[in-house]
Scaffold this motif. Structure first.
Motif, PDB file in Angstrom:
ATOM      1  N   UNK A 348      11.181   0.314  36.891  1.00 10.92           N
ATOM      2  CA  UNK A 348      11.662  -0.187  35.281  1.00 10.92           C
ATOM      3  C   UNK A 348      13.030   0.049  35.043  1.00 10.92           C
ATOM      4  N   UNK A 349      13.365  -0.832  34.208  1.00 13.26           N
ATOM      5  CA  UNK A 349      14.788  -0.851  34.063  1.00 13.26           C
ATOM      6  C   UNK A 349      15.127  -0.180  32.398  1.00 13.26           C
ATOM      7  N   UNK A 350      16.051   0.926  32.486  1.00  8.73           N
ATOM      8  CA  UNK A 350      16.146   1.574  31.308  1.00  8.73           C
ATOM      9  C   UNK A 350      17.843   0.928  30.782  1.00  8.73           C
ATOM     10  N   UNK A 351      17.632  -0.213  29.992  1.00 11.63           N
ATOM     11  CA  UNK A 351      18.530  -1.191  29.613  1.00 11.63           C
ATOM     12  C   UNK A 351      19.792   0.086  28.765  1.00 11.63           C
ATOM     13  N   UNK A 352      19.401   0.875  28.201  1.00 11.60           N
ATOM     14  CA  UNK A 352      20.283   1.842  27.446  1.00 11.60           C
ATOM     15  C   UNK A 352      21.111   2.523  28.185  1.00 11.60           C
ATOM     16  N   UNK A 353      20.567   3.307  29.378  1.00 10.56           N
ATOM     17  CA  UNK A 353      20.911   3.920  30.449  1.00 10.56           C
ATOM     18  C   UNK A 353      21.733   3.064  31.543  1.00 10.56           C
TER      19      UNK A 353
END
Length: 391
Positions: A348-353
């Motif tokens: 999964x992609x954590x866009x914020x981090x």
């Protein structure tokens, strides 16, 4: 005529290069080719072999301007040849033995195959097979019919004759040359229908015994073996069966970009891998065997590369991953998002981090649950069986 002479004469007909030219002509705009240039190459083949039936077929199918004078000349030449063959057959039936009759029938079949008359070639080969006793010679007829299927894109003809060849070999034939040849023909068919796993296994089985030069060169054979294996085998198998295989090592450097493509993938040099992927894709898309599946194959290779990198980390910076592959963050973000949404990548992609986190499926737990489920089913069946026995 010896069986080996018969085999050599048979294997050159029909000219399988016509399958390549047909594919490139029908897909010229997509491939960025000049359709008129490819048409000229097809016409050169047609004129060389007086392929009147194929010329007429292509004129009707592709709305070519028919040269009636050229067609009549080809028809006249072929008519004379057929009359000559019919006389040869009549003489053989009248005053010669079964072997000469078979040779006359085979010559007729090869003639029809060489001029692109599929229907009459199939009929003539069937008659030849009826007069053929030797299993090896009957298999040569099967190979000729499969090649006709390749040239005319007749998958039904290909499948029927692959199955026929298999059944013949099950009779106990010890002809390893033809047995391995059938594997190569079947592998080619599997590649055309996107069965890369099956194709890879068949090609690997024949690495040291390849003799099907009527289809492609040994360099071409290695190209197909590497391409299908990279999309099918895990890392240990790829290392053992391809990277370290003497047969592959002997010619892989003769195929542009192939060695670099294979080794950059295995050695996790992803920036170089993407460069080589683009170069190899240019060849794949022009290929009559693989070209139809270029988008699928290219996508699957990217997925394998992404998955291979992610297996080594719990999480990785999106920027680092983009740099690793030599692309922009936006590109890698779009790629991963697409493959994650379709379940092809487990992360999964954590866009914020700005990181990609892996969430590998718990295979051990899945195996445990599957064992419990199957165990319950087995117990239920045993209980039902015991009740029947007690009655």
């Amino acid at each position: 005529m010896s069986a080996d002479d018969d085999k050599d004469k048979n294997s050159a007909v029909p000219d399988v290069e016509l399958a390549l030219l047909r594919f490139q002509y029908e897909n010229a705009s997509r491939l960025g080719l000049s359709s008129s240039s490819v048409q000229e190459q097809i016409m050169a083949k047609i004129n060389e072999h007086s392929m009147g039936p194929l010329y007429e077929e292509y004129c009707n199918k592709h709305a070519w301007m028919m040269d009636s004078g050229a067609l009549e000349a080809m028809e006249a030449k072929n008519k004379a040849r057929v009359e000559e063959l019919e006389k040869r057959l009549a003489d053989a039936e009248l005053s010669e033995g079964e072997s000469e009759v078979r040779e006359a029938l085979l010559a007729t079949a090869l003639h029809f195959a060489s001029i692109g008359d599929q229907a009459r070639a199939e009929t003539a080969f069937r008659k030849t097979a009826e007069k053929t006793v030797g299993l090896g010679q009957r298999l040569d007829i099967v190979f000729a019919l499969i090649r006709i299927g390749f040239v005319h894109d007749d998958k039904d003809l290909i499948v029927r004759n692959i199955e026929k060849g298999r059944s013949m070999l099950e009779e106990g034939a010890s002809d390893w040359d033809r047995k391995n040849k059938l594997k190569v023909y079947e592998a080619v068919y599997n590649l055309t229908v996107r069965q890369f796993d099956k194709a890879a296994q068949l090609l690997l089985d024949t690495l040291s015994t390849f003799t099907s030069y009527e289809l492609f060169s040994y360099q071409g054979f290695i190209f197909y073996a590497v391409i299908s294996s990279m999309i099918s085998l895990d890392r240990p198998a790829l290392k053992a069966k391809i990277i370290d295989a003497p047969e592959v090592l002997s010619v892989i450097n003769d195929v542009p970009h192939l060695s670099s493509f294979l080794n950059s993938f295995y050695n996790t040099e992803y920036k170089q891998f993407f460069v080589d992927l683009a170069a190899i894709s240019d060849r794949v898309k022009l290929d009559w065997i693989l070209g139809t599946h270029i988008r699928y194959w290219c996508r699957e290779m990217r997925i394998r590369a992404y998955a291979q990198l992610l297996e080594s980390y719990r999480s990785v910076q999106l920027s680092s991953m983009a740099e690793e592959f030599g692309v922009s963050e936006e590109f890698i973000d779009q790629e991963l998002s697409r493959f994650i949404s379709t379940g092809r990548l487990h992360c999964k992609i954590d866009k914020v981090a700005g990181i990609v986190e892996t969430n590998r499926p718990d295979t051990r737990n899945a195996q445990y649950q599957s064992t419990i489920k199957h165990g319950d089913l087995l117990l239920n069946r045993v209980q039902k069986l015991s009740r029947v026995i007690n009655l």
